[in-house]
Design an enzyme around this catalytic site. Structure first.
Site, mmCIF file in Angstrom:
data_model
loop_
_atom_site.group_PDB
_atom_site.id
_atom_site.type_symbol
_atom_site.label_atom_id
_atom_site.label_comp_id
_atom_site.label_asym_id
_atom_site.label_seq_id
_atom_site.Cartn_x
_atom_site.Cartn_y
_atom_site.Cartn_z
ATOM 1 N N THR A 275 -5.525 7.904 7.802
ATOM 2 C CA THR A 275 -5.479 6.773 6.882
ATOM 3 C C THR A 275 -6.906 6.302 6.650
ATOM 4 O O THR A 275 -7.781 6.544 7.479
ATOM 5 C CB THR A 275 -4.577 5.635 7.419
ATOM 6 O OG1 THR A 275 -4.616 4.521 6.522
ATOM 7 C CG2 THR A 275 -5.004 5.164 8.794
ATOM 8 N N GLY A 276 -7.126 5.654 5.526
ATOM 9 C CA GLY A 276 -8.475 5.177 5.232
ATOM 10 C C GLY A 276 -9.024 5.841 3.985
ATOM 11 O O GLY A 276 -8.263 6.412 3.187
ATOM 12 N N THR B 269 -1.916 3.380 3.961
ATOM 13 C CA THR B 269 -1.002 4.519 4.106
ATOM 14 C C THR B 269 -0.151 4.490 5.376
ATOM 15 O O THR B 269 -0.659 4.202 6.455
ATOM 16 C CB THR B 269 -1.886 5.784 4.192
ATOM 17 O OG1 THR B 269 -2.726 5.813 3.059
ATOM 18 C CG2 THR B 269 -1.065 7.039 4.279
ATOM 19 N N THR C 271 1.659 7.005 0.380
ATOM 20 C CA THR C 271 0.733 5.915 0.042
ATOM 21 C C THR C 271 0.714 5.645 -1.457
ATOM 22 O O THR C 271 1.081 6.522 -2.259
ATOM 23 C CB THR C 271 -0.705 6.293 0.482
ATOM 24 O OG1 THR C 271 -1.559 5.162 0.370
ATOM 25 C CG2 THR C 271 -1.297 7.421 -0.346
ATOM 26 N N SER D 20 0.803 -1.223 0.000
ATOM 27 C CA SER D 20 0.000 0.000 0.000
ATOM 28 C C SER D 20 0.837 1.274 0.000
ATOM 29 O O SER D 20 0.295 2.374 0.083
ATOM 30 C CB SER D 20 -0.947 0.005 1.209
ATOM 31 O OG SER D 20 -0.212 -0.136 2.385
ATOM 32 N N ARG E 79 -7.349 9.535 -9.850
ATOM 33 C CA ARG E 79 -7.980 9.780 -8.536
ATOM 34 C C ARG E 79 -6.882 10.089 -7.497
ATOM 35 O O ARG E 79 -5.872 9.418 -7.404
ATOM 36 C CB ARG E 79 -8.766 8.532 -8.110
ATOM 37 C CG ARG E 79 -9.383 8.617 -6.719
ATOM 38 C CD ARG E 79 -8.489 7.992 -5.658
ATOM 39 N NE ARG E 79 -9.131 7.983 -4.343
ATOM 40 C CZ ARG E 79 -8.487 7.712 -3.215
ATOM 41 N NH1 ARG E 79 -7.195 7.444 -3.216
ATOM 42 N NH2 ARG E 79 -9.126 7.718 -2.078
HETATM 43 N N1 ASP Z 1 -5.920 7.471 2.442
HETATM 44 C C1 ASP Z 1 -5.456 6.757 1.272
HETATM 45 C C2 ASP Z 1 -6.234 7.215 0.082
HETATM 46 O O1 ASP Z 1 -7.417 7.459 0.180
HETATM 47 C C3 ASP Z 1 -5.579 5.289 1.348
HETATM 48 C C4 ASP Z 1 -5.392 4.648 2.647
HETATM 49 O O2 ASP Z 1 -4.987 5.205 3.639
HETATM 50 O O3 ASP Z 1 -5.681 3.461 2.676
HETATM 51 O O4 ASP Z 1 -5.658 7.274 -0.980
#
Ligand code: ASP
Length: 325
Positions: free
Chosen positions: A238-239, A187, A205, A85, A215
């Site tokens: 994160t997320g 991330t 990330t 990731s 995107r």
């Molecule tokens: N925050 C990151 C994104 O939306 C992805 C992640 O943290 O999993 O690109």
């Protein structure tokens, strides 16, 4: 003189008592509480944060700055081909290309970021160059790549046999689902405080696996994926990036801390705001925060999020509190 001394002892007594009381209260309310005693502090997202924090500490120990530490810490994860990731071996986008996002922010308020950067192993270091060597904050795609090459970064194919295989598997159905599995390790975001109490942050990330080409998530967006205000503290996310951007997640957390929220309460409030706006059933978002006194906290939508903490030279993994029980 005597009076002054008596006052000092009296005040010190009150300070100790209130620290003890607030520690007790925080414990009672289930807060993670920390009062800085000595040395640097590092916090970073997920269990890959353990290695990152150790590297950050090593950097400080060998004379590096707090900014060097948060950069070097996450570089270790960018170079790990097993980590799917971040950086090398990250999950590709919908066209099979690995497009990386990163940002860095210093205690003096300066910041730099890159997004949709391809074929460069260390987007975090390119972000730092954007911060230090240009009047800009964010460079994107080919512009970011050309800038990196001009600064001496080497072109590198970041696809591994694993990332190619995952892409081939995904391609069979090509379903575009911008949903983060709650078990995913995503991330890496890091917050660091140096010996002088100055705060720094970094975030890097490969973004959502198989994301639509072009995107961009929260991670390279200052105020969303990361925010530092050295008078107050810092936060990193994160997320699902879209949910984080919509509430300016990290900036909001720092503002809440400015107005007296503890780090965990500020992270919780940000998660609550997301839950008011959208259906959180299938999305994971998590925040970590650190304030100027060295108190820290985290909060996520679903269970499963953890973060690495390094303080007093010891590193441990902490399970975050969460909204959905
Ligand atoms: N925050 C990151 C994104 O939306 C992805 C992640 O943290 O999993 O690109």
């Amino acid at each position: 003189m005597k009076n002054q001394r008596r006052n000092f002892i009296f005040n010190a007594g009150i300070a100790t008592a209130s620290l003890f009381l607030s520690k007790k209260l925080n414990k009672k309310r289930g807060f993670q509480y920390f009062h800085k005693s000595k040395g640097p502090i590092f916090l970073s997202t997920w269990d890959h944060g353990i290695e990152a924090n150790k590297e950050a500490l090593k950097t400080i120990d060998s004379g590096g700055s707090g900014l060097d530490a948060v950069e070097q810490g996450v570089r270790i994860i960018e170079s790990d081909p097993e980590n799917t990731s971040v950086g090398l071996g990250g999950m590709p986008d919908s066209t099979g290309k690995i497009a990386l996002d990163a940002c860095i922010m210093s205690s003096d308020g300066s910041c730099g970021a890159v997004c949709m950067l391809e074929n460069i192993e260390h987007p975090i270091s390119v972000a730092r160059k954007v911060m230090e060597d240009t009047p800009h904050v964010l460079l994107a795609a080919e512009g970011a790549y050309d800038f990196a090459i001009s600064k001496g970064f080497k072109k590198k194919n970041l696809n591994t046999s694993n990332s190619k295989k995952s892409y081939r598997e995904w391609k069979k159905e090509s379903k575009y689902k911008p949903i983060i599995n709650v078990e995913n390790h995503d991330t890496i975001g890091m917050l660091g405080m140096d010996d002088n109490g100055n705060i720094f942050g970094s975030c890097t990330t490969s973004g959502l696996a198989f994301k639509r080409r072009g995107r961009i998530g929260d991670s390279p967006i200052i105020g969303a994926g990361l925010f530092i205000d050295n008078e107050v503290g810092g936060a990193v996310a994160t997320g699902l990036g879209e949910s984080i951007i919509k509430i300016a997640g990290s900036a909001i957390i720092v503002e809440l801390m400015r107005h007296g929220y503890s780090p965990i309460d500020a992270c919780k409030e940000a998660v609550l705001r997301i839950s008011k706006n959208e259906d959180i059933e299938n999305i994971q978002v998590a925040f970590i925060a650190l304030n100027k006194s060295g108190e820290y906290g985290a909060y996520s939508v679903h269970p499963g999020f953890n973060y690495a903490l390094t303080e007093n030279r010891k590193t441990s993994l902490i399970d975050s509190d969460h909204l959905r029980k």
